[in-house]
Motif scaffolding. Structure first.
Motif, mmCIF file in Angstrom:
data_model
loop_
_atom_site.group_PDB
_atom_site.id
_atom_site.type_symbol
_atom_site.label_atom_id
_atom_site.label_comp_id
_atom_site.label_asym_id
_atom_site.label_seq_id
_atom_site.Cartn_x
_atom_site.Cartn_y
_atom_site.Cartn_z
ATOM 1 N N MET A 193 0.845 -1.175 0.000
ATOM 2 C CA MET A 193 0.000 0.000 0.000
ATOM 3 C C MET A 193 0.892 1.240 0.000
ATOM 4 N N HIS A 194 0.617 2.166 -0.871
ATOM 5 C CA HIS A 194 1.318 3.445 -0.892
ATOM 6 C C HIS A 194 0.667 4.345 0.145
ATOM 7 N N THR A 195 1.479 4.785 1.112
ATOM 8 C CA THR A 195 0.974 5.633 2.184
ATOM 9 C C THR A 195 2.120 6.486 2.697
ATOM 10 N N SER A 196 1.930 7.193 3.766
ATOM 11 C CA SER A 196 3.005 7.968 4.381
ATOM 12 C C SER A 196 3.268 7.413 5.775
ATOM 13 N N ALA A 197 4.493 7.654 6.267
ATOM 14 C CA ALA A 197 4.879 7.072 7.544
ATOM 15 C C ALA A 197 5.858 7.973 8.288
ATOM 16 N N PHE A 198 5.854 7.796 9.592
ATOM 17 C CA PHE A 198 6.864 8.356 10.497
ATOM 18 C C PHE A 198 7.677 7.144 10.955
ATOM 19 N N TRP A 199 8.974 7.253 11.029
ATOM 20 C CA TRP A 199 9.737 6.095 11.449
ATOM 21 C C TRP A 199 10.886 6.465 12.362
ATOM 22 N N LEU A 200 11.306 5.457 13.095
ATOM 23 C CA LEU A 200 12.489 5.538 13.944
ATOM 24 C C LEU A 200 13.476 4.493 13.426
ATOM 25 N N HIS A 201 14.721 4.891 13.265
ATOM 26 C CA HIS A 201 15.768 3.976 12.815
ATOM 27 C C HIS A 201 16.596 3.572 14.030
ATOM 28 N N PHE A 202 16.918 2.302 14.118
ATOM 29 C CA PHE A 202 17.703 1.785 15.235
ATOM 30 C C PHE A 202 19.008 1.206 14.696
ATOM 31 N N PRO A 203 20.064 2.029 14.641
ATOM 32 C CA PRO A 203 21.350 1.553 14.122
ATOM 33 C C PRO A 203 21.941 0.463 15.014
ATOM 34 N N GLU A 204 22.809 -0.305 14.424
ATOM 35 C CA GLU A 204 23.468 -1.390 15.156
ATOM 36 C C GLU A 204 24.167 -0.853 16.404
#
Length: 138
Positions: A1-12
């Motif tokens: 599904m094409h939508t919009s998002a907020f995300w958090l990245h968790f680096p190694e």
């Protein structure tokens, strides 16, 4: 599904702060964190919790050499309807609210009101989600 998002990245490097945890426990903590963010996020943007979706990009299965997942909180509508963009602007309140919700929940290891049921987040899901939140707030 094409939508919009907020995300958090968790680096190694961020996840390496939790060397005492197994990869599965880290992933379970992120699943629990996703549940908390969805609950608090729906309150912040005044929507039904079903209007937001949660997704984590990587699973620990499959022999990954490194685990650097993204946790997405997305508009659960094709094309998006602006909720995730609003949450990006409220990210500090979102994370603080998730920590507050977790601290106020009386469950031992997890429940549908906080991180999700223990069958979904494992025995340490609540604890790990709390540890991740405390590092995010530091």
């Amino acid at each position: 599904m094409h939508t919009s998002a907020f995300w958090l990245h968790f680096p190694e490097a961020f996840l390496a702060q939790f060397a005492d945890l197994t990869p599965t426990e880290k992933q379970n903590g992120l699943v629990g964190l996703g549940s908390l963010l969805k609950t608090v996020g729906s309150l912040l943007v005044m929507c039904d919790p079903h209007d937001l979706g949660v997704s984590i990009t990587e699973a620990v299965a499959g022999g990954l050499k490194s685990f650097e997942p993204n946790l997405y909180l997305y508009d659960n509508y094709p094309g998006g309807i602006g909720q995730s963009a609003a949450l990006y602007g409220l990210r500090r309140r979102l994370i603080e609210g998730a920590a507050s919700l977790l601290a106020s929940c009386r469950c031992q290891s997890g429940c549908p009101s906080s991180v999700g049921p223990i069958g979904k987040v494992g025995e340490r899901g609540k604890e790990v989600a709390g540890r991740i939140l405390s590092k995010l707030l530091a």
